[in-house]
Motif scaffolding. Structure first.
Motif, PDB file in Angstrom:
ATOM      1  N   GLY A 205      35.956 -16.986 -43.100  1.00 20.34           N
ATOM      2  CA  GLY A 205      37.139 -17.381 -42.355  1.00 20.34           C
ATOM      3  C   GLY A 205      37.288 -16.538 -41.106  1.00 20.34           C
ATOM      4  O   GLY A 205      36.396 -15.771 -40.730  1.00 20.34           O
ATOM      5  N   HIS A 206      38.426 -16.683 -40.452  1.00 23.63           N
ATOM      6  CA  HIS A 206      38.742 -15.918 -39.245  1.00 23.63           C
ATOM      7  C   HIS A 206      39.790 -14.879 -39.600  1.00 23.63           C
ATOM      8  O   HIS A 206      40.880 -15.207 -40.056  1.00 23.63           O
ATOM      9  CB  HIS A 206      39.270 -16.857 -38.154  1.00 23.63           C
ATOM     10  N   VAL A 207      39.449 -13.599 -39.402  1.00 24.50           N
ATOM     11  CA  VAL A 207      40.333 -12.489 -39.748  1.00 24.50           C
ATOM     12  C   VAL A 207      40.796 -11.801 -38.465  1.00 24.50           C
ATOM     13  O   VAL A 207      39.991 -11.488 -37.598  1.00 24.50           O
ATOM     14  CB  VAL A 207      39.616 -11.460 -40.654  1.00 24.50           C
ATOM     15  N   GLU A 208      42.100 -11.563 -38.368  1.00 23.27           N
ATOM     16  CA  GLU A 208      42.661 -10.822 -37.250  1.00 23.27           C
ATOM     17  C   GLU A 208      43.348  -9.577 -37.777  1.00 23.27           C
ATOM     18  O   GLU A 208      44.229  -9.661 -38.631  1.00 23.27           O
ATOM     19  CB  GLU A 208      43.667 -11.676 -36.478  1.00 23.27           C
ATOM     20  N   LEU A 209      42.932  -8.417 -37.272  1.00 20.72           N
ATOM     21  CA  LEU A 209      43.527  -7.144 -37.667  1.00 20.72           C
ATOM     22  C   LEU A 209      44.352  -6.628 -36.502  1.00 20.72           C
ATOM     23  O   LEU A 209      43.819  -6.128 -35.519  1.00 20.72           O
ATOM     24  CB  LEU A 209      42.431  -6.143 -38.042  1.00 20.72           C
ATOM     25  N   ASP A 210      45.663  -6.782 -36.597  1.00 15.67           N
ATOM     26  CA  ASP A 210      46.573  -6.326 -35.552  1.00 15.67           C
ATOM     27  C   ASP A 210      47.185  -5.004 -35.988  1.00 15.67           C
ATOM     28  O   ASP A 210      48.260  -4.959 -36.587  1.00 15.67           O
ATOM     29  CB  ASP A 210      47.671  -7.363 -35.309  1.00 15.67           C
ATOM     30  N   THR A 211      46.473  -3.937 -35.729  1.00 11.57           N
ATOM     31  CA  THR A 211      46.929  -2.623 -36.160  1.00 11.57           C
ATOM     32  C   THR A 211      46.429  -1.564 -35.197  1.00 11.57           C
ATOM     33  O   THR A 211      45.309  -1.637 -34.703  1.00 11.57           O
ATOM     34  CB  THR A 211      46.442  -2.301 -37.588  1.00 11.57           C
ATOM     35  N   SER A 212      47.278  -0.580 -34.931  1.00 14.41           N
ATOM     36  CA  SER A 212      46.882   0.523 -34.061  1.00 14.41           C
ATOM     37  C   SER A 212      46.364   1.715 -34.851  1.00 14.41           C
ATOM     38  O   SER A 212      45.958   2.723 -34.274  1.00 14.41           O
ATOM     39  CB  SER A 212      48.070   0.959 -33.186  1.00 14.41           C
ATOM     40  N   SER A 213      46.401   1.620 -36.180  1.00 13.00           N
ATOM     41  CA  SER A 213      45.885   2.707 -37.002  1.00 13.00           C
ATOM     42  C   SER A 213      44.364   2.660 -37.030  1.00 13.00           C
ATOM     43  O   SER A 213      43.744   1.604 -36.889  1.00 13.00           O
ATOM     44  CB  SER A 213      46.440   2.604 -38.426  1.00 13.00           C
ATOM     45  N   ASP A 214      43.726   3.832 -37.193  1.00 15.28           N
ATOM     46  CA  ASP A 214      42.279   3.902 -37.350  1.00 15.28           C
ATOM     47  C   ASP A 214      41.907   3.296 -38.701  1.00 15.28           C
ATOM     48  O   ASP A 214      42.500   3.642 -39.725  1.00 15.28           O
ATOM     49  CB  ASP A 214      41.798   5.349 -37.277  1.00 15.28           C
ATOM     50  N   VAL A 215      40.917   2.417 -38.712  1.00 18.86           N
ATOM     51  CA  VAL A 215      40.573   1.677 -39.923  1.00 18.86           C
ATOM     52  C   VAL A 215      39.097   1.855 -40.252  1.00 18.86           C
ATOM     53  O   VAL A 215      38.244   1.848 -39.357  1.00 18.86           O
ATOM     54  CB  VAL A 215      40.863   0.164 -39.740  1.00 18.86           C
ATOM     55  N   ILE A 216      38.797   2.036 -41.542  1.00 18.54           N
ATOM     56  CA  ILE A 216      37.423   1.936 -42.034  1.00 18.54           C
ATOM     57  C   ILE A 216      37.323   0.589 -42.743  1.00 18.54           C
ATOM     58  O   ILE A 216      38.002   0.356 -43.744  1.00 18.54           O
ATOM     59  CB  ILE A 216      37.066   3.083 -42.997  1.00 18.54           C
ATOM     60  N   PHE A 217      36.495  -0.312 -42.201  1.00 16.97           N
ATOM     61  CA  PHE A 217      36.430  -1.676 -42.719  1.00 16.97           C
ATOM     62  C   PHE A 217      35.014  -1.969 -43.187  1.00 16.97           C
ATOM     63  O   PHE A 217      34.036  -1.510 -42.587  1.00 16.97           O
ATOM     64  CB  PHE A 217      36.835  -2.663 -41.623  1.00 16.97           C
ATOM     65  N   ASN A 218      34.897  -2.743 -44.276  1.00 16.19           N
ATOM     66  CA  ASN A 218      33.599  -3.056 -44.869  1.00 16.19           C
ATOM     67  C   ASN A 218      33.439  -4.566 -45.017  1.00 16.19           C
ATOM     68  O   ASN A 218      34.384  -5.257 -45.422  1.00 16.19           O
ATOM     69  CB  ASN A 218      33.473  -2.402 -46.254  1.00 16.19           C
ATOM     70  N   THR A 219      32.254  -5.068 -44.701  1.00 11.05           N
ATOM     71  CA  THR A 219      31.947  -6.478 -44.955  1.00 11.05           C
ATOM     72  C   THR A 219      30.700  -6.571 -45.818  1.00 11.05           C
ATOM     73  O   THR A 219      29.755  -5.807 -45.656  1.00 11.05           O
ATOM     74  CB  THR A 219      31.703  -7.256 -43.645  1.00 11.05           C
ATOM     75  N   ASP A 220      30.721  -7.525 -46.745  1.00  6.49           N
ATOM     76  CA  ASP A 220      29.582  -7.767 -47.627  1.00  6.49           C
ATOM     77  C   ASP A 220      29.547  -9.264 -47.920  1.00  6.49           C
ATOM     78  O   ASP A 220      30.462  -9.804 -48.544  1.00  6.49           O
ATOM     79  CB  ASP A 220      29.737  -6.968 -48.922  1.00  6.49           C
ATOM     80  N   ASN A 221      28.517  -9.938 -47.418  1.00  7.44           N
ATOM     81  CA  ASN A 221      28.414 -11.389 -47.563  1.00  7.44           C
ATOM     82  C   ASN A 221      29.647 -12.093 -46.982  1.00  7.44           C
ATOM     83  O   ASN A 221      30.270 -12.938 -47.635  1.00  7.44           O
ATOM     84  CB  ASN A 221      28.235 -11.779 -49.035  1.00  7.44           C
TER      85      ASN A 221
END
Length: 300
Positions: A205-221
């Motif tokens: 899908g389409h993901v939008e992250l509207d955040t000013s915080s530092d983020v550690i993000f992970n994607t798998d498949n």
């Protein structure tokens, strides 16, 4: 190989002493010793930090352990169910929570479960309120005064199960430590607020992250598109089992590689046509927008 063995092996591969690893994680050397001897597991924040430090995934680190990130057995639980008979836009206001997990269910009802191992009077401290109209379902997690923000941030877990046939647009807002989206297909999922860690596993899908915080993000498949709409943020995207196309918009934004070096893009990529043959070679698109933000891409 269990977590303790993997941690020791990863540390030695990088020629690190226990003291050096402790400094990087801002913990004591005794904590490292405890983890490597199998006398305990780190908390979620340290597990995520270890995965990022050694460029590995949470699943690989915890393959033989029952991960706190996927734990479904709690001392205290409170569940709410609501029948769905048509597609609706879901607007979910979380408030403050330690972790939010979004996944599909085969049942034709949305299920919201609040869970904790420490908040004994959970059913009296937090409630789920649902309002529905023709095209929108408004879901709010209401905290009562006796539940402090610190308690919710440390030990409130929220599970959102959505019937796959009715999933389309999901809006999430809140202040959370961890967001996990898994085994679900959607059109759009938008998060607004503050988040430390996030993951997309076996979903599209389409993901939008509207955040000013530092983020550690992970994607798998994951397949689709992820937008990092941030202002003056330094975030990390760990990519496993997939390749991504990088697109930069906004002002003074840039991508970094795993070594922290700037990734030079051939063009601004503002007007890319995602329907062309070129994009069929990519599993998903990563876009950084906003202002003066950096996104480190780590390929696991």
């Amino acid at each position: 190989m269990n977590f303790s063995e993997k941690l020791k092996d990863l540390r030695k591969t990088k020629n690190m002493s226990q003291e050096q690893l402790a400094e990087k994680l801002y913990v004591s050397r005794q904590a490292i010793t405890k983890w490597e001897t199998g006398n305990g597991l780190p908390d979620i924040e340290n597990i995520v930090a270890i995965a990022a430090l050694f460029n590995t995934s949470l699943d690989d680190l915890l393959s033989e352990e029952k991960s706190l990130l996927t734990k479904h057995e709690f001392l205290y639980e409170s569940s709410t169910e609501y029948d769905l008979d048509e597609e609706k836009r879901l607007d979910i206001s979380i408030g403050t929570a330690h972790e939010v997990i979004v996944e599909k269910t085969t049942e034709e009802k949305i299920q919201i479960m609040l869970a904790s191992n420490k908040i004994s009077n959970l059913a009296q401290q937090a409630k789920v309120k649902i309002e529905e109209n023709k095209n929108l379902m408004d879901i709010k997690i209401k905290h009562f005064p006796d539940l402090t923000e610190m308690q919710a941030k440390e030990d409130l877990y929220i599970f959102v199960k959505i019937p796959q046939r009715f999933v389309a647009n999901i809006e999430l807002s809140g202040i959370i430590e961890n967001l996990r989206v898994r085994d679900i297909t959607f059109d759009n999922l938008e998060f607004g607020g503050k988040m430390k860690n996030g993951s997309l596993t076996n979903c599209s899908g389409h993901v939008e992250l509207d955040t000013s915080s530092d983020v550690i993000f992970n994607t798998d498949n994951f397949k689709g598109k992820v937008d990092f709409n941030q202002i003056h943020a330094d975030s990390v995207l760990n990519v496993k089992n997939g390749n991504c196309y990088l697109r930069r918009v906004g002002t003074r934004n840039r991508f970094l590689d795993s070594e922290g070096k700037v990734i030079e893009l051939a063009k601004s990529r503002r007007s890319d046509d995602y329907t062309t043959e070129e994009f069929k070679a990519y599993d998903f698109i990563v876009e950084i927008a906003g202002w003066k933000s950096e996104l480190k891409i780590v390929r696991l």
